[in-house]
Design a protein around this motif. Structure first.
Motif, short mmCIF file in Angstrom:
data_model
loop_
_atom_site.label_atom_id
_atom_site.label_comp_id
_atom_site.label_asym_id
_atom_site.label_seq_id
_atom_site.Cartn_x
_atom_site.Cartn_y
_atom_site.Cartn_z
N THR A 317 20.75 46.20 51.87
CA THR A 317 19.96 45.34 52.75
C THR A 317 20.61 43.96 52.86
O THR A 317 20.63 43.35 53.93
N GLY A 393 12.52 49.41 51.79
CA GLY A 393 12.93 49.81 50.44
C GLY A 393 12.10 50.91 49.84
O GLY A 393 12.57 51.66 49.01
N GLU A 394 10.85 51.00 50.23
CA GLU A 394 9.98 52.05 49.70
C GLU A 394 8.78 52.13 50.62
O GLU A 394 8.57 51.23 51.45
N PRO A 395 8.00 53.19 50.48
CA PRO A 395 6.82 53.27 51.33
C PRO A 395 5.91 52.06 51.05
O PRO A 395 5.75 51.66 49.91
N ASP A 417 7.83 48.24 59.54
CA ASP A 417 8.10 48.98 58.31
C ASP A 417 9.34 49.79 58.60
O ASP A 417 9.30 50.78 59.33
N THR A 418 10.47 49.35 58.03
CA THR A 418 11.76 49.91 58.44
C THR A 418 12.29 50.90 57.42
O THR A 418 12.47 50.56 56.25
N TRP A 419 12.53 52.12 57.84
CA TRP A 419 13.11 53.12 56.95
C TRP A 419 14.61 53.24 57.21
O TRP A 419 15.04 53.39 58.34
N TRP A 420 15.35 53.17 56.12
CA TRP A 420 16.79 53.45 56.20
C TRP A 420 17.31 53.57 54.79
O TRP A 420 16.55 53.52 53.82
N GLN A 421 18.62 53.74 54.64
CA GLN A 421 19.24 53.97 53.33
C GLN A 421 20.63 53.34 53.28
O GLN A 421 21.21 53.06 54.34
N THR A 422 21.14 53.20 52.08
CA THR A 422 22.52 52.74 51.92
C THR A 422 23.43 53.60 52.83
O THR A 422 24.33 53.09 53.49
N ASP A 506 14.56 62.44 51.39
CA ASP A 506 13.17 61.97 51.39
C ASP A 506 12.24 63.05 51.93
O ASP A 506 12.60 63.78 52.85
N VAL A 518 6.92 58.33 55.58
CA VAL A 518 7.90 58.67 54.56
C VAL A 518 7.18 58.67 53.22
O VAL A 518 6.47 57.72 52.89
N ARG A 521 11.28 60.15 47.57
CA ARG A 521 12.40 61.04 47.31
C ARG A 521 11.92 62.44 46.89
O ARG A 521 10.92 62.58 46.20
N ASN A 527 12.61 55.42 42.76
CA ASN A 527 12.64 54.18 43.53
C ASN A 527 11.77 53.18 42.79
O ASN A 527 10.55 53.24 42.81
N ARG A 532 17.16 52.01 43.89
CA ARG A 532 17.37 53.43 43.63
C ARG A 532 17.97 53.62 42.26
O ARG A 532 18.99 53.04 41.93
C1 WTA Z 1 13.33 54.52 50.41
C2 WTA Z 1 17.39 50.68 51.11
C3 WTA Z 1 9.61 54.49 52.78
C4 WTA Z 1 13.65 55.96 50.77
C5 WTA Z 1 17.48 50.20 52.57
C6 WTA Z 1 15.14 55.93 50.98
C7 WTA Z 1 11.73 53.81 52.20
C8 WTA Z 1 15.59 54.94 49.94
C9 WTA Z 1 11.71 52.83 53.22
C10 WTA Z 1 16.89 54.25 50.31
C11 WTA Z 1 10.53 52.72 54.02
C12 WTA Z 1 13.62 52.76 52.19
N1 WTA Z 1 9.52 53.57 53.76
N2 WTA Z 1 10.69 54.63 52.00
N3 WTA Z 1 10.40 51.81 54.96
N4 WTA Z 1 12.90 52.19 53.18
N5 WTA Z 1 12.92 53.72 51.58
O1 WTA Z 1 19.67 53.26 49.68
O2 WTA Z 1 13.31 56.78 49.68
O3 WTA Z 1 18.49 51.41 48.42
O4 WTA Z 1 15.75 57.19 50.81
O5 WTA Z 1 18.35 51.63 50.91
O6 WTA Z 1 14.52 53.98 49.87
O7 WTA Z 1 17.20 53.24 49.37
P1 WTA Z 1 18.50 52.36 49.52
#
Ligand code: WTA
Length: 654
Positions: A317, A393-395, A417-422, A506, A518, A521, A527, A532
């Motif tokens: 992030t 970062g998490e739900p 509420d933004t979902w994404w990952q590394t 997820d 979401v 995991r 988390n 992570r």
């Molecule tokens: C979780 C962080 C729910 C999810 C950017 C994902 C989320 C992991 C959300 C990635 C969200 C991230 N709602 N869960 N808005 N955002 N996650 O790689 O389990 O540190 O797979 O990236 O965080 O974590 P990472």
């Protein structure tokens, strides 16, 4: 997530529409969905126009060898040029890039785009002097100081992929990452500030370099040290002071342009095995994804907004939404060194008031902590400058979402509420702040250009109202390209579970309207406060302690941190009962092996672990104990007595 929590979520019926005035001026409108659906690659090509290309691409996407994607094939660009030089050339040199807010509180300064450009050029020249060439890897282990951004951009400028290691990680974690990616230079500092007091970093680097030397002598050639706290440091023959080497350089540096697929950085993240994965991001697609989403999801108006992402630069992030996205978009950002509760619990709100922050991006775990501290703290600051809030970062549980929107956002701001990952590099699922009628707790829908879905075990799209696994059906520009040095593991981890789809790891649910919730995991990744952690990695750390015979780790639900690390440990016979301080000793050992963030909340010394007849640890049962639930079905256990012993043990040790 428990069934109870799941059904609570599906009864959530609050909706928050974007305010009309916000919607009227929003960067992204509903038309973007249609446009991207009609011509996905054309849509991405249009987003790529946000960047300055030295030469344009011939092909938007080459997917002829899946899962190895190439985006903007044939295009050339320089990421640092896009983040700084071009803004200065466009006449924005005097614009503030960062309001840096350090610790102690009076240690703050503004850095303009012109100043940033000069510093990046000096640092790039310094790295050249140290022998760094395009393709060489540089490790960065720094606190939240401007030099961290400068170091990243200097590497990007030279085409030398950086790997930033979170300052909270241990010497062990640092050395394994340096070895894995073969970094020849480490950029670090004497220390950083934590709650007003200097906290050393350099000793961990010395320890890490010694470990690296033992395995691969000569790999690390130089350690460049920023003098931040002025604390005493032991010096080794590899050490050089940043202020000397960088300070004597010219602020002119003519950058080279690299292929769109040239590696930009490697970021290590926890996987399901003990060995962290080196997520590789490349230049063109990554920067397109970061810039587009930062502009669209945060509705950035570069001339008037003041943007603050509270993430540490050591996480993805911090890379996408503190450095690359905002700088590519010529944003003015706050960069904050300290913690939320020093010198007082209203510190963040004070910073928002002082700099008139308009867009604020943080994590649910922080929001829940502020909720606990009470409404009167934010209420005593003027937060009326805020116009958009984000979470990552998490739900985010609906209560925290609503509190955030009401108490911090004055019941006026959209919350994304933004979902994404590394791995994904940039936001893939999120409300559009000017379009979406948002539901608290749901990340809603794939953003324009992204094809997300929820599928069942067979990989079939589930109907609305059902749960399954979160997948991405089509490649996207900022996707990881591979795992550093391990194409096989890349294929196996993300692309083998479902044919032709990216498996995110997820679990998720589509509600009756098809919006995505979401759930967390589905693998052995925990988390904790949005960080992570791998169960296996912590288990290996515990087992490396001489008194430990076996260990099992689970993530138990925790009100504050989302999940918490709970460990069950069998001691070696020779260790007896381990001694009075065994729990502290083991917790510290984990901190030493991985970092303080991985310290178990709870360690239980047990006589046995629950295993199936084939020897697999049944973590489900251990989670039941850790969450104080009645232990579930034990019929597949090799020895059904084991759970009784563990439950009794847990009752006496907590
Ligand atoms: C979780 C962080 C729910 C999810 C950017 C994902 C989320 C992991 C959300 C990635 C969200 C991230 N709602 N869960 N808005 N955002 N996650 O790689 O389990 O540190 O797979 O990236 O965080 O974590 P990472």
């Amino acid at each position: 997530m428990s069934n109870e929590a799941l059904s609570n979520l599906s009864h959530e019926d609050r909706r928050f529409d974007p305010p009309a005035d916000f919607a009227a001026q929003a960067n992204l409108t509903a038309a973007a969905y249609e446009q991207a659906d009609a011509d996905r690659l054309g849509f991405w090509a249009e987003q790529a126009e946000r960047l300055s290309w030295e030469s344009r691409w011939d092909q938007v996407l080459d997917w002829s060898n899946p899962p190895f994607a190439k985006w903007f094939v044939g295009g050339k660009l320089n990421a640092a040029y896009n983040c700084v030089d071009r803004h200065v050339e466009a006449g924005a040199g005097e614009k503030v890039a960062f309001h840096w807010v350090g610790e102690p509180a009076e240690d703050a300064r503004d850095i303009t785009y012109a100043e940033l450009k000069d510093e990046v050029c000096r640092a790039a020249n310094a790295l050249v002097e140290l022998g760094v060439k395009a393709g060489d890897r540089v490790a960065i282990y720094l606190p939240m100081i401007p030099e961290a951004v400068v170091a990243m951009l200097a590497c990007a400028r030279l085409g030398a992929p950086h790997t930033v290691i979170f300052g909270g990680f241990s010497a062990e974690a640092l050395s394994s990452r340096v070895l894995d990616c073969g970094a020849k230079v480490i950029i670090t500092a004497d220390g950083g500030y934590r709650r007003g007091a200097p906290s050393a970093l350099k000793p961990a680097v010395d320890e890490a370099v010694a470990k690296v030397e033992a395995e691969q002598p000569g790999l690390v050639e130089h350690v460049l040290v920023v003098r931040r706290t002025g604390q005493e440091v032991a010096s080794t023959e590899k050490d050089l002071w940043w202020e000397e080497v960088v300070g004597r350089q010219s602020s002119e540096h003519v950058c080279e342009f690299f292929d769109a697929e040239h590696p930009l950085y490697v970021m290590y993240t926890s996987g399901t095995t003990g060995k962290p994965k080196g997520i590789l991001h490349t230049t063109g697609g990554y920067l397109v994804g970061a810039a587009y989403t930062h502009w669209g999801i945060f509705d950035l108006k570069a001339d008037t907004d003041v943007y603050w992402c509270t993430a540490d630069i050591g996480w993805v992030t911090g890379h996408s939404y503190m450095v690359y996205g905002p700088l590519a978009n010529q944003a003015t950002s706050v960069m904050y060194e300290g913690v939320p509760d020093a010198p007082h619990k209203g510190r963040w709100w004070e910073v928002i008031e002082k700099y008139k922050v308009t867009i604020f991006y943080t994590a649910p775990t922080a929001i829940r902590t502020f909720m606990k501290w009470g409404d009167e703290i934010p209420a005593s600051f003027d937060l009326s400058s805020l116009r958009l809030l984000g979470s990552v970062g998490e739900p985010i549980n609906p209560e925290a979402y609503v509190w955030y929107r009401d108490t911090i956002g004055g019941s006026r701001t959209p919350v994304v509420d933004t979902w994404w990952q590394t791995e994904t590099g940039s936001i893939l699922i999120s409300p559009l702040p000017g379009v979406t009628s948002a539901k608290p707790g749901s990340a809603m829908r794939a953003i324009p250009g992204i094809a997300a879905d929820v599928v069942n075990d067979e990989g079939e799209s589930v109907p609305d109202g059902s749960g399954g696994y979160l997948v991405i059906r089509e490649p996207w520009p900022s996707m990881l390209r591979t795992l550093w040095g391990d194409d096989e593991r890349f294929k196996e981890t993300y692309w083998s579970r479902f044919e032709g789809m990216y498996f995110a790891g997820d679990g998720a649910k589509k509600d009756e309207d098809g919006d995505v919730w979401v759930l967390g995991r589905v693998d052995d990744v925990m988390n904790v406060s949005g960080h992570r952690l791998s169960t296996t990695e912590i288990e290996s750390a515990l087992v490396s302690h001489p008194k430990v015979a076996e260990a099992a780790v689970v993530g138990a639900t925790d009100e504050m941190t989302g999940q918490a690390v709970c460990a069950y440990v069998i001691l070696r016979e020779a260790a007896g009962d381990g001694g009075d301080d065994i729990i502290t000793e083991l917790r510290n050992h984990v901190a030493h092996e991985i970092g303080a963030i991985a310290k178990p909340r709870q360690i239980m010394i047990v006589p046995e672990l629950p295993k199936t007849r084939s020897g697999k640890i049944m973590r489900r049962l251990l989670r039941d104990v850790a969450e104080n639930r009645e232990v579930g079905d034990v019929t597949t256990l090799a020895d059904s007595n084991v759970m009784r012993l563990i439950s009794e043990g847990a009752a006496t040790s907590t």
